[in-house]
Scaffold this active site. Structure first.
Site, PDB file in Angstrom:
ATOM      1  N   LYS A 122      93.220   5.867  -5.001  1.00  0.00           N
ATOM      2  CA  LYS A 122      92.609   6.557  -6.561  1.00  0.00           C
ATOM      3  C   LYS A 122      93.215   7.843  -6.821  1.00  0.00           C
ATOM      4  O   LYS A 122      92.900   8.783  -5.850  1.00  0.00           O
ATOM      5  CB  LYS A 122      91.250   6.723  -6.276  1.00  0.00           C
ATOM      6  CG  LYS A 122      90.271   6.750  -7.690  1.00  0.00           C
ATOM      7  CD  LYS A 122      90.310   8.289  -7.997  1.00  0.00           C
ATOM      8  CE  LYS A 122      89.618   8.453  -9.366  1.00  0.00           C
ATOM      9  NZ  LYS A 122      89.967   9.810  -9.927  1.00  0.00           N
TER      10      LYS A 122
ATOM     11  N   GLU B  73      91.039  17.479   2.963  1.00  0.00           N
ATOM     12  CA  GLU B  73      91.977  18.571   3.096  1.00  0.00           C
ATOM     13  C   GLU B  73      91.529  19.140   1.681  1.00  0.00           C
ATOM     14  O   GLU B  73      91.636  18.784   0.635  1.00  0.00           O
ATOM     15  CB  GLU B  73      93.280  18.110   2.853  1.00  0.00           C
ATOM     16  CG  GLU B  73      94.244  19.431   3.281  1.00  0.00           C
ATOM     17  CD  GLU B  73      94.551  20.051   1.806  1.00  0.00           C
ATOM     18  OE1 GLU B  73      94.187  21.169   1.684  1.00  0.00           O
ATOM     19  OE2 GLU B  73      95.706  19.488   1.404  1.00  0.00           O
TER      20      GLU B  73
ATOM     21  N   CYS C  88      96.981  24.703  -2.860  1.00  0.00           N
ATOM     22  CA  CYS C  88      96.022  24.904  -2.125  1.00  0.00           C
ATOM     23  C   CYS C  88      96.370  25.686  -1.307  1.00  0.00           C
ATOM     24  O   CYS C  88      95.430  26.512  -0.491  1.00  0.00           O
ATOM     25  CB  CYS C  88      95.319  23.679  -1.512  1.00  0.00           C
ATOM     26  SG  CYS C  88      96.494  22.545  -0.515  1.00  0.00           S
TER      27      CYS C  88
ATOM     28  N   GLU D 190      88.269  30.249  -4.832  1.00  0.00           N
ATOM     29  CA  GLU D 190      89.317  29.727  -5.148  1.00  0.00           C
ATOM     30  C   GLU D 190      89.818  29.609  -6.656  1.00  0.00           C
ATOM     31  O   GLU D 190      88.904  28.890  -7.475  1.00  0.00           O
ATOM     32  CB  GLU D 190      90.009  28.258  -4.557  1.00  0.00           C
ATOM     33  CG  GLU D 190      91.199  27.732  -4.688  1.00  0.00           C
ATOM     34  CD  GLU D 190      91.239  26.368  -3.918  1.00  0.00           C
ATOM     35  OE1 GLU D 190      92.391  26.154  -3.506  1.00  0.00           O
ATOM     36  OE2 GLU D 190      90.271  25.626  -4.237  1.00  0.00           O
TER      37      GLU D 190
END
Length: 487
Positions: A180, A255, A288, A383
Site C-alpha cells: 500500500k 520504522e 527521517c 519531528e
C-alpha cells in the site's frame, strides 16, 4: 476514470494490481505534483473490498511461491532488477514529478539503488543458512520458513526505494505481498507492478492497492490472514496499526520518525562538519534520518555558524527537474503548512531564524536554521520533516550526550570529531539505531536498520530482514531411532 495517465511522457496505470490483474475502484482521489501543484490524474481509491481481494490473492498465491526453490525466487528477483534498470529514466521522471525529489538523484542514486535492493536480497537468500549444532548428541537445524501474506505500508518521501527495502526481502523470503503506497506519491508502485509481472513474478505474489489512510489501512492491518505488517511513517499512524494488529498478534516492523542529533566537537574538521550539517537539507528536509538538531561545542559555535550560513547560501532551491537544483518542493500543501506552523510557533517562543524561516512561492520552504531554542521546546522535541534545523551549544562531552539523548526518539545520530577515543565513548552512549561518525547516510543492506524508543520496532537489512519475514524453526533430531532403510 481513465485507466492510464501520462506523467512526464510515461504511461502509468491508475488502477490497483490484484491477483495479476488491473482492478478499478468506484472511488478515486486526485494525485498532484508538488512541483507546481498541477493535478496528475485520478487514482483508484480502495477500501475494505480491495483490501480483502488483495489479501485473498496473496493467500492463494502463497503456497506456490513459498514452495518455489530459492534459486528460482532469486532468479525472478534479479529479473525484476533488470526491469528496473531498463526503466530507470521512466521511474526517475515519474517519481520526481510525483513527489518533488531531485531528478538527478533519482537517475544516479535512488533508482539504481532500487535495482540493488532486489539483487542484494536475491543473493543473500542463496547464502542464508545456519550451521547445525549439537545438544547432548542431538542435532539442531535452524531453517527460515516463509511466513505468509505480508502487508507493507510505505511513505511518500522516497516512495520506490523505501517500498523495495520491504518488498525485496519479503519476496526473497517466500512471502506474498500486499503493498500500500502513500497516497501522496503512488505512481512508481504501479510501475513496479508492471515490471514485476514482466519479470515473471506469478500472479498474486505482489499486489498493489491504493487508498487514503484508514479507509483501506485498517482493513489491511486487522485482517486475520496477514502474517506480517511492515510500516514506515509517523508515530501516531504506527500506534493505530499496532492496535489494529493486536487482535491477531500479527508481528510488526515499524520504522518511524526521528529527531536525530548531529554533534560537532571542537576537534572536528569544521569544514566536514559544516558539509554534513548542510546535507541535512537533502530532499527538502523530508528524511527521517536527518540530523535536524545541530549540537555544537561552544568554543567553535560562532565559526561553525558563520561557515554554515555561507555554505547553505550556495544552495539552489527550485524545480527539482533542473540539474542545478539542490532543494526541491515539499510534498503537499498540508505538509508545508505543518512546517510553517512549527517555525512560527518557535519564533513566537523566542527562537531566532539565522537563515530562512519563511515560505516561498508554491510548495517551497526556505532552508531554515533556528537558534535560541530551549531543550524542552516543541521545535527541539518534535519531528518537523522539512528543511528546518536547530542549533544548540554544549560545553562538555557529557552535556553533548545528554542533549543528544533527550528526546523520545532514537533513530539515528551523527558525530563529527577528530578524536577516535571520543568517537568511541560518545557513540557507545548515544540512543540510536544508526550512528554515523564523520559521515552521513552511508547504509549497507547487510547492516541492521531501525530505531529505538519511539523511532521504531525491529530491524531491517541482511539476515534481520529474513528473521522478520520468516518463521524461524529449529528441528532437533535424535541420534538414534531410525528404522532400517529400504530401497
Amino acid at each position: 476514470m481513465p485507466e492510464k495517465i501520462t506523467v512526464a511522457g510515461v504511461s502509468v496505470d491508475t488502477r490497483h494490481w490484484i491477483g495479476g490483474k488491473r482492478v478499478a475502484s468506484g472511488a478515486t482521489f486526485t494525485d498532484s505534483s508538488p512541483i507546481d501543484g498541477s493535478a496528475l490524474g485520478e487514482i483508484a481509491r480502495g477500501g475494505p473490498a480491495e483490501a480483502d481481494a488483495a489479501i485473498a490473492a496473496a493467500r492463494e498465491a502463497f503456497p506456490g511461491w513459498a514452495g518455489t526453490p530459492r534459486a528460482e525466487r532469486a532468479r525472478i528477483l534479479h529479473a525484476i532488477a533488470d526491469g528496473v534498470e531498463k526503466r530507470i529514466e521512466d521511474l526517475a521522471v515519474v517519481e520526481t514529478t510525483d513527489n518533488g525529489a531531485l531528478l538527478r538523484s533519482h537517475r544516479r542514486g535512488v533508482m539504481p539503488r532500487v535495482a540493488h535492493n532486489f539483487r542484494f536480497f536475491a543473493d543473500w537468500l542463496l547464502t542464508l543458512d545456519h550451521e547445525d549444532f549439537e545438544t547432548r548428541g542431538h542435532t539442531n537445524h535452524v531453517s527460515w520458513d516463509p511466513a505468509g501474506p505480508c502487508v507493507l505500508i510505505t511513505p511518500w518521501n522516497a516512495p520506490l526505494m523505501l517500498a523495495t527495502w520491504k518488498v525485496a526481502p519479503a519476496l526473497a523470503a517466500g512471502d506474498t505481498v500486499v503493498l500500500k503506497p502513500a497516497e501522496w506519491s503512488p505512481l512508481t508502485a504501479s510501475l513496479l507492478a508492471d515490471i514485476a509481472a514482466e519479470a515473471g513474478l506469478p500472479a498474486g505474489v505482489l499486489n498493489v492497492v491504493q487508498g487514503y489512510g484508514a479507509e483501506i489501512g485498517d482493513a489491511l492491518t486487522s485482517h486475520p490472514d496477514v502474517r506480517r505488517i511492515s510500516f514506515t511513517g509517523s508515530v501516531p499512524t504506527a500506534k493505530r496499526i499496532a492496535a489494529s494488529a493486536a487482535a491477531n498478534l500479527t508481528p510488526l516492523s515499524l520504522e518511524l520518525g526521528g529527531k536525530s542529533p548531529l554533534l560537532v566537537f571542537a576537534d572536528a574538521d569544521l569544514d566536514l562538519a559544516v558539509d554534513l550539517a548542510v546535507e541535512q537539507y537533502d530532499n527538502a528536509g523530508q528524511v527521517c534520518l536527518a540530523g535536524t538538531r545541530l549540537l555544537v561545542e561552544e568554543t567553535v559555535a560562532e565559526e561553525f555558524t558563520r561557515r554554515f550560513v555561507a555554505k547553505a547560501g550556495q544552495l539552489t532551491q527550485g524545480d527539482p527537474r533542473d540539474e542545478t537544483t539542490d532543494i526541491g518542493p515539499n510534498i503537499h500543501p498540508r505538509q508545508l503548512e505543518k512546517i510553517d506552523g512549527f517555525v512560527r510557533r518557535a519564533v513566537e517562543a523566542g527562537a531566532r531564524a539565522v537563515i530562512g524561516g519563511h515560505r516561498k512561492d508554491g510548495q517551497y520552504y526556505a532552508p531554515t536554521l533556528l537558534t535560541d531554542v530551549a531543550q524542552d521546546s516543541e521545535i527541539v522535541q518534535e519531528e518537523v520533516f522539512g528543511p528546518v534545523l536547530t542549533l544548540q551549544t554544549f560545553t562538555t562531552e557529557e552535556e553533548a550526550v545528554r542533549l543528544a539523548n533527550d528526546t523520545r526518539f532514537g533513530l539515528a545520530a551523527t558525530v563529527a570529531t577528530g578524536d577516535k577515543g571520543r568517537a568511541g565513548r560518545v557513540t557507545e552512549q548515544l540512543v540510536a539505531g544508526t550512528v554515523w561518525v564523520n559521515c552521513f547516510f552511508v547504509r549497507d543492506l547487510q547492516a541492521p536498520f531501525g530505531g529505538s524508543r519511539h523511532s521504531g520496532v525491529g530491524r531491517e537489512g541482511g539476515t534481520w530482514s529474513f528473521d522478520f519475514y520468516c518463521d524461524l524453526k529449529n528441528t532437533v533430531t535424535a541420534p538414534k531411532g531410525w528404522s532400517q532403510s529400504h530401497g
